[in-house]
Design a protein around this motif. Structure first.
Motif, PDB file in Angstrom:
ATOM      1  N   THR A   1       0.694  -1.152  -0.075  1.00 57.11           N
ATOM      2  CA  THR A   1       0.053   0.050   0.072  1.00 57.11           C
ATOM      3  C   THR A   1       1.035   1.019  -0.569  1.00 57.11           C
ATOM      4  O   THR A   1       2.203   0.338  -0.016  1.00 57.11           O
ATOM      5  CB  THR A   1      -0.917  -0.114   1.067  1.00 57.11           C
ATOM      6  N   LEU A   2       0.039   2.436  -0.323  1.00 64.76           N
ATOM      7  CA  LEU A   2       1.008   3.101  -0.229  1.00 64.76           C
ATOM      8  C   LEU A   2       1.930   3.496   0.927  1.00 64.76           C
ATOM      9  O   LEU A   2       3.296   4.403   1.415  1.00 64.76           O
ATOM     10  CB  LEU A   2       0.834   5.232  -0.859  1.00 64.76           C
ATOM     11  N   GLU A   3       0.972   3.500   2.361  1.00 63.04           N
ATOM     12  CA  GLU A   3       1.446   3.659   3.367  1.00 63.04           C
ATOM     13  C   GLU A   3       2.656   2.699   3.665  1.00 63.04           C
ATOM     14  O   GLU A   3       3.541   3.620   4.309  1.00 63.04           O
ATOM     15  CB  GLU A   3       0.192   3.487   4.827  1.00 63.04           C
ATOM     16  N   GLN A   4       2.405   1.474   3.685  1.00 61.20           N
ATOM     17  CA  GLN A   4       3.788   0.913   3.582  1.00 61.20           C
ATOM     18  C   GLN A   4       4.837   0.907   3.123  1.00 61.20           C
ATOM     19  O   GLN A   4       6.309   1.149   2.667  1.00 61.20           O
ATOM     20  CB  GLN A   4       3.086  -0.496   3.473  1.00 61.20           C
TER      21      GLN A   4
ATOM     22  N   ALA B   1      -0.478  10.953   3.180  1.00 64.34           N
ATOM     23  CA  ALA B   1      -0.772  10.101   1.767  1.00 64.34           C
ATOM     24  C   ALA B   1      -1.594  10.292   2.046  1.00 64.34           C
ATOM     25  O   ALA B   1      -2.838   9.756   2.578  1.00 64.34           O
ATOM     26  CB  ALA B   1       0.294   9.100   2.255  1.00 64.34           C
ATOM     27  N   LYS B   2      -2.067  10.175   0.001  1.00 65.58           N
ATOM     28  CA  LYS B   2      -3.474   9.592  -0.502  1.00 65.58           C
ATOM     29  C   LYS B   2      -3.457   9.334  -1.476  1.00 65.58           C
ATOM     30  O   LYS B   2      -2.461   9.149  -2.193  1.00 65.58           O
ATOM     31  CB  LYS B   2      -4.251  10.948  -0.801  1.00 65.58           C
ATOM     32  N   GLU B   3      -4.596   8.344  -1.891  1.00 64.80           N
ATOM     33  CA  GLU B   3      -4.495   7.068  -3.249  1.00 64.80           C
ATOM     34  C   GLU B   3      -5.966   7.111  -3.422  1.00 64.80           C
ATOM     35  O   GLU B   3      -6.808   7.129  -1.989  1.00 64.80           O
ATOM     36  CB  GLU B   3      -3.758   6.088  -2.898  1.00 64.80           C
ATOM     37  N   THR B   4      -6.076   7.229  -4.862  1.00 61.11           N
ATOM     38  CA  THR B   4      -7.337   7.076  -5.374  1.00 61.11           C
ATOM     39  C   THR B   4      -7.098   5.707  -6.663  1.00 61.11           C
ATOM     40  O   THR B   4      -5.869   5.496  -7.332  1.00 61.11           O
ATOM     41  CB  THR B   4      -7.518   8.203  -6.100  1.00 61.11           C
ATOM     42  N   ARG B   5      -8.096   4.923  -7.187  1.00 60.39           N
ATOM     43  CA  ARG B   5      -8.544   4.001  -7.631  1.00 60.39           C
ATOM     44  C   ARG B   5      -8.752   4.756  -9.638  1.00 60.39           C
ATOM     45  O   ARG B   5      -9.336   3.981 -10.201  1.00 60.39           O
ATOM     46  CB  ARG B   5      -9.290   2.644  -7.715  1.00 60.39           C
ATOM     47  N   ASN B   6      -9.676   6.122  -8.499  1.00 62.45           N
ATOM     48  CA  ASN B   6      -9.418   7.083 -10.163  1.00 62.45           C
ATOM     49  C   ASN B   6      -8.277   7.129 -11.050  1.00 62.45           C
ATOM     50  O   ASN B   6      -7.485   7.345 -10.646  1.00 62.45           O
ATOM     51  CB  ASN B   6     -10.191   8.340  -9.805  1.00 62.45           C
ATOM     52  N   LYS B   7      -9.414   7.528 -12.649  1.00 58.99           N
ATOM     53  CA  LYS B   7      -7.537   7.148 -13.735  1.00 58.99           C
ATOM     54  C   LYS B   7      -7.192   9.002 -13.660  1.00 58.99           C
ATOM     55  O   LYS B   7      -6.511   9.401 -14.348  1.00 58.99           O
ATOM     56  CB  LYS B   7      -8.247   6.393 -14.733  1.00 58.99           C
ATOM     57  N   THR B   8      -7.889   9.907 -13.993  1.00 65.63           N
ATOM     58  CA  THR B   8      -8.360  10.688 -14.426  1.00 65.63           C
ATOM     59  C   THR B   8      -8.389  12.226 -13.658  1.00 65.63           C
ATOM     60  O   THR B   8      -8.102  13.412 -13.893  1.00 65.63           O
ATOM     61  CB  THR B   8      -9.557  11.382 -14.815  1.00 65.63           C
TER      62      THR B   8
ATOM     63  N   CYS C   1      15.719   1.270  -3.104  1.00 64.36           N
ATOM     64  CA  CYS C   1      16.410   1.511  -1.786  1.00 64.36           C
ATOM     65  C   CYS C   1      15.863   2.824  -2.566  1.00 64.36           C
ATOM     66  O   CYS C   1      17.772   3.917  -3.033  1.00 64.36           O
ATOM     67  CB  CYS C   1      17.322   1.122  -1.649  1.00 64.36           C
ATOM     68  N   PRO C   2      15.179   3.890  -1.586  1.00 64.16           N
ATOM     69  CA  PRO C   2      13.963   3.992  -0.883  1.00 64.16           C
ATOM     70  C   PRO C   2      12.826   2.913  -1.765  1.00 64.16           C
ATOM     71  O   PRO C   2      13.178   3.573  -2.969  1.00 64.16           O
ATOM     72  CB  PRO C   2      13.720   4.779  -0.466  1.00 64.16           C
ATOM     73  N   THR C   3      11.816   2.601  -1.785  1.00 65.66           N
ATOM     74  CA  THR C   3      10.918   2.143  -2.193  1.00 65.66           C
ATOM     75  C   THR C   3      10.214   2.863  -3.038  1.00 65.66           C
ATOM     76  O   THR C   3       9.507   3.048  -3.760  1.00 65.66           O
ATOM     77  CB  THR C   3       9.563   1.147  -1.364  1.00 65.66           C
ATOM     78  N   LEU C   4      10.262   4.354  -2.529  1.00 64.79           N
ATOM     79  CA  LEU C   4       8.808   5.342  -3.214  1.00 64.79           C
ATOM     80  C   LEU C   4      10.586   6.564  -2.271  1.00 64.79           C
ATOM     81  O   LEU C   4       9.882   7.325  -1.981  1.00 64.79           O
ATOM     82  CB  LEU C   4       8.197   6.058  -2.265  1.00 64.79           C
TER      83      LEU C   4
ATOM     84  N   GLN D   1       6.901  28.401   7.828  1.00 65.00           N
ATOM     85  CA  GLN D   1       7.992  27.940   6.625  1.00 65.00           C
ATOM     86  C   GLN D   1       8.248  26.689   6.320  1.00 65.00           C
ATOM     87  O   GLN D   1       9.247  25.642   5.999  1.00 65.00           O
ATOM     88  CB  GLN D   1       9.376  28.873   7.429  1.00 65.00           C
ATOM     89  N   GLY D   2       7.243  25.629   7.027  1.00 63.26           N
ATOM     90  CA  GLY D   2       7.459  24.263   7.067  1.00 63.26           C
ATOM     91  C   GLY D   2       7.540  23.927   5.452  1.00 63.26           C
ATOM     92  O   GLY D   2       6.794  24.784   4.427  1.00 63.26           O
ATOM     93  N   ILE D   3       8.523  22.609   4.909  1.00 63.90           N
ATOM     94  CA  ILE D   3       7.744  22.126   3.939  1.00 63.90           C
ATOM     95  C   ILE D   3       6.486  20.923   3.547  1.00 63.90           C
ATOM     96  O   ILE D   3       6.842  20.230   4.419  1.00 63.90           O
ATOM     97  CB  ILE D   3       9.156  21.759   3.104  1.00 63.90           C
ATOM     98  N   CYS D   4       6.006  21.526   3.158  1.00 65.79           N
ATOM     99  CA  CYS D   4       4.232  21.121   3.000  1.00 65.79           C
ATOM    100  C   CYS D   4       4.002  19.735   1.965  1.00 65.79           C
ATOM    101  O   CYS D   4       3.816  21.105   1.405  1.00 65.79           O
ATOM    102  CB  CYS D   4       3.121  21.395   4.082  1.00 65.79           C
ATOM    103  N   PHE D   5       3.211  19.148   1.737  1.00 64.25           N
ATOM    104  CA  PHE D   5       2.952  18.135   0.499  1.00 64.25           C
ATOM    105  C   PHE D   5       2.050  17.468   0.869  1.00 64.25           C
ATOM    106  O   PHE D   5       1.595  17.022   2.352  1.00 64.25           O
ATOM    107  CB  PHE D   5       4.446  18.074  -0.097  1.00 64.25           C
ATOM    108  N   ALA D   6       1.468  16.847  -0.522  1.00 61.28           N
ATOM    109  CA  ALA D   6       1.137  15.208   0.127  1.00 61.28           C
ATOM    110  C   ALA D   6       1.365  14.643  -0.899  1.00 61.28           C
ATOM    111  O   ALA D   6       1.901  14.914  -2.198  1.00 61.28           O
ATOM    112  CB  ALA D   6      -0.403  15.742  -0.461  1.00 61.28           C
ATOM    113  N   ILE D   7       1.586  13.450  -1.095  1.00 60.56           N
ATOM    114  CA  ILE D   7       2.323  12.509  -2.104  1.00 60.56           C
ATOM    115  C   ILE D   7       0.669  12.069  -2.355  1.00 60.56           C
ATOM    116  O   ILE D   7      -0.255  10.741  -1.366  1.00 60.56           O
ATOM    117  CB  ILE D   7       3.102  11.117  -1.331  1.00 60.56           C
ATOM    118  N   ILE D   8       0.509  11.398  -3.245  1.00 60.10           N
ATOM    119  CA  ILE D   8      -0.345  10.875  -4.097  1.00 60.10           C
ATOM    120  C   ILE D   8      -0.586   9.875  -4.688  1.00 60.10           C
ATOM    121  O   ILE D   8       0.412  10.424  -5.766  1.00 60.10           O
ATOM    122  CB  ILE D   8      -1.266  12.131  -4.918  1.00 60.10           C
ATOM    123  N   ARG D   9      -1.166   8.881  -4.664  1.00 65.25           N
ATOM    124  CA  ARG D   9      -0.596   8.269  -5.942  1.00 65.25           C
ATOM    125  C   ARG D   9      -2.418   7.475  -6.184  1.00 65.25           C
ATOM    126  O   ARG D   9      -3.384   7.231  -6.191  1.00 65.25           O
ATOM    127  CB  ARG D   9      -0.821   6.670  -4.775  1.00 65.25           C
ATOM    128  N   PHE D  10      -2.045   7.042  -7.852  1.00 65.07           N
ATOM    129  CA  PHE D  10      -3.153   7.084  -8.828  1.00 65.07           C
ATOM    130  C   PHE D  10      -3.198   5.598  -8.810  1.00 65.07           C
ATOM    131  O   PHE D  10      -2.483   4.583  -9.786  1.00 65.07           O
ATOM    132  CB  PHE D  10      -3.118   7.127  -9.639  1.00 65.07           C
TER     133      PHE D  10
END
Length: 210
Positions: free
Chosen positions: A42-45, A110-117, A191-194, A139-148
């Motif tokens: 999974t994305l979390e793993q 961390a977020k994921e979706t099975r949507n394609k578009t 290494c690393p996986t992501l 001034q933190g570096i903030c983001f989302a890791i999104i998996r399709f």
């Protein structure tokens, strides 16, 4: 049984071009052409495995945040063993991960979706948007890791863009094209996986140029 509670601009990145492909880490492939980069994770793993690698190599210290839980019902079938039957989260959680890298505070979801578009904005909760916004102000570096998941594509999207999209009136999702235009695409690896810190390096470089 665990019951969940219900649930406002940094530099934007352009799509990865052929000239920029060197920035994107390739997936690990053995001699027979079999890809072992995600191994059905999974994305979390994938992120957790990456964080273990970064920690072991003394590259970064990033951990998944624990969520406070209040236990309300426990059974004791045996004196030496307790079984939790019912519990509640004490408060809405903020984001999934935080840590430090090159002296910068990192905070991301961390977020994921099975949507394609497109990616539904309802997957982000108000308290998460508020938290990311507050971290950006410090001034933190903030983001989302999104998996399709259906496309096996991964994007590191600046929190500033997510916040802007989430606050836009009548906007229910971010399209794949929008995410491509405003994110840094990464590929699953070995290494690393992501290797999401490659995108963070890019964000840091943009900040230092400013």
């Amino acid at each position: 049984m665990v019951k969940y509670p219900s649930g406002s601009l940094a530099a934007f990145r352009k799509p990865v071009t052929k000239k920029e492909e060197h920035k994107v880490r390739r997936s690990y492939t053995d001699r027979k052409g079999v890809n072992f980069s995600d191994r059905g994770m999974t994305l979390e793993q994938q992120i957790n495995e990456s964080n273990k690698y970064y920690l072991s190599e003394e590259i970064a210290v990033v951990h998944k945040k624990p969520t406070p839980v209040q236990i309300v019902k426990v059974d004791y079938p045996k004196r030496s063993r307790a079984v939790i039957r019912e519990a509640y989260f004490r408060q809405a959680s903020t984001t999934d991960y935080n840590g430090v890298y090159k002296g910068y505070y990192l905070d991301f979801e961390a977020k994921e979706t099975r949507n394609k578009t497109n990616f539904p904005l309802k997957n982000f909760h108000e308290h998460q948007i508020f938290h990311l916004d507050e971290c950006l102000k410090q001034q933190g570096i903030c983001f989302a890791i999104i998996r399709f998941a259906s496309l096996e594509r991964y994007f590191v999207t600046p929190a500033s863009f997510v916040i802007h999209a989430w606050r836009e009136k009548d906007k229910s999702s971010m399209t794949l094209k929008e995410i491509e235009a405003h994110s840094y695409e990464i590929k699953s690896s070995f290494c690393p996986t992501l290797p999401y810190l490659r995108a963070v390096d890019d964000f840091i470089a943009d900040r230092e140029r400013e």
